[in-house]
Write an enzyme that holds these catalytic residues in place. Structure first.
Site, PDB file in Angstrom:
ATOM      1  N   PRO A 116       0.812  -1.212   0.000  1.00 46.18           N
ATOM      2  CA  PRO A 116       0.000   0.000   0.000  1.00 46.18           C
ATOM      3  C   PRO A 116       0.846   1.263   0.000  1.00 46.18           C
ATOM      4  O   PRO A 116       1.561   1.545   0.964  1.00 46.18           O
ATOM      5  CB  PRO A 116      -0.805  -0.111   1.298  1.00 46.18           C
ATOM      6  CG  PRO A 116      -0.511  -1.458   1.868  1.00 46.18           C
ATOM      7  CD  PRO A 116       0.767  -1.912   1.276  1.00 46.18           C
ATOM      8  N   GLU A 117       0.781   1.989  -1.085  1.00 43.40           N
ATOM      9  CA  GLU A 117       1.325   3.342  -1.133  1.00 43.40           C
ATOM     10  C   GLU A 117       0.120   4.274  -1.226  1.00 43.40           C
ATOM     11  O   GLU A 117      -1.011   3.834  -1.034  1.00 43.40           O
ATOM     12  CB  GLU A 117       2.276   3.491  -2.331  1.00 43.40           C
ATOM     13  CG  GLU A 117       3.407   2.456  -2.304  1.00 43.40           C
ATOM     14  CD  GLU A 117       4.365   2.562  -3.477  1.00 43.40           C
ATOM     15  OE1 GLU A 117       4.514   3.657  -4.038  1.00 43.40           O
ATOM     16  OE2 GLU A 117       4.962   1.534  -3.848  1.00 43.40           O
TER      17      GLU A 117
END
Length: 292
Positions: free
Chosen positions: A2-3
């Site tokens: 997750p960015e």
DNA sequence: AGTCGAGCCTGCTGGC
DNA sequence: TGCCAGCAGGCTCGAC
């Protein structure tokens, strides 16, 4: 992993289930995430309502009616799923059970909206914290650089942040104090779009007087563009990221260089082949021909 | 002060 | 087929 685009996708999925809803029940199956859950976690949440669910960099922030803020981070492998009033043995629930191991369901919120919100995180690099609204601004986690999609993330600002750096551009962009929310994937992608080498000195984004070079202009535009495209695609699903409805994001199909070692560089007219190198202990994917 | 590497953690992959 | 080393990486901490 997750960015910013994955976290924003999750936020959009959680908002209808959590905003303006209150916590009816909170179950913590495991306390030992990246950090232990806050003391009296369930007691401090139950009865409070979520006034607003926002995102800062890779953090989800739930503003509570109690005056506290619930900070949630997905770490490397965290995901949320939302079941809308479904019992655990419905087809929808079984679909989720197949997609994520229930043994890693660490925290479950039952909301007054009728939704059940479950946090699942095999690697347990994620965490949840509770801080007072007054503490939030001063919190060490919030001492980070500008939001890349905000107007105040400008070439001038990026150049200023990089002007005195001695490290390479790749490492500088991963530094959350320079710009917040980028990770390995989107740094590689933005650098290819901007045709800038990850090995270039970060300080070359600024002139000696500290003004932005054309490189900084290109890079800021590329960062904004890749993040907007990725959010529109629901983020990238490589191993872990899922939307809150269990569906996969699709931006991984649009990667230009990330995880594409040996492939043709997609830059128009560029004959380059994507290479993978290690920088600061992390994989970097780039085109040695057009990225200068 | 800035930079860099180690470590946290689990699941998947590839080589033997 | 099975085992195990290596890898993935966001973030903090300690060393230089």
């Amino acid at each position: 992993m997750p960015e910013l685009p994955e976290v924003e996708t999750v936020r959009r999925g959680l908002a209808p289930a959590m905003e303006r809803a209150s916590f009816l029940a909170v179950q913590a199956h495991r306390e030992d995430l990246r950090w232990p859950l806050p003391a009296n976690f369930a007691r401090r949440l139950v009865g409070a309502s979520v006034e607003r669910l926002s995102r800062r960099a890779k953090y989800l922030l739930a503003d509570l009616s109690s005056g506290e803020v619930l900070i949630m981070h997905l770490g490397m492998s965290g995901s949320f799923r939302v079941l809308d009033g479904m019992a655990e043995d419905t087809p929808g629930a079984l679909h989720f059970a197949r997609s994520r191991s229930l043994t890693h369901d660490h925290v479950v919120f039952r909301m007054s909206s009728g939704a059940t919100v479950t946090f699942n995180d095999p690697r347990r690099f994620g965490f949840m914290l509770l801080v007072s609204r007054a503490e939030l601004e001063q919190h060490p986690l919030m001492r980070i650089g500008p939001e890349p999609l905000d107007e105040d993330f400008t070439p001038e600002r990026l150049a200023r942040a990089c002007a005195s750096k001695v490290t390479n551009l790749k490492a500088a962009l991963l530094d959350q104090k320079v710009v917040a929310g980028l990770g390995n994937i989107y740094v590689c992608e933005a650098l290819n779009r901007a045709r800038l080498s990850p090995r270039r000195k970060a300080s070359t984004l600024a002139t000696r007087a500290g003004a932005p070079t054309p490189h900084a202009e290109r890079l800021v535009a590329a960062i904004k563009a890749v993040l907007e495209d990725a959010i529109a695609a629901g983020g990238s699903s490589l191993r872990d990221h899922r939307r809150t409805d269990g569906e996969l994001g699709s931006f991984q199909h649009k990667f230009r260089v990330y995880d594409r070692e040996g492939g043709r560089c997609p830059t128009r007219g560029c004959p380059g082949i994507v290479r993978r190198i290690a920088q600061n202990g992390r994989s970097t994917f780039f085109c040695p021909v057009c990225q200068k």
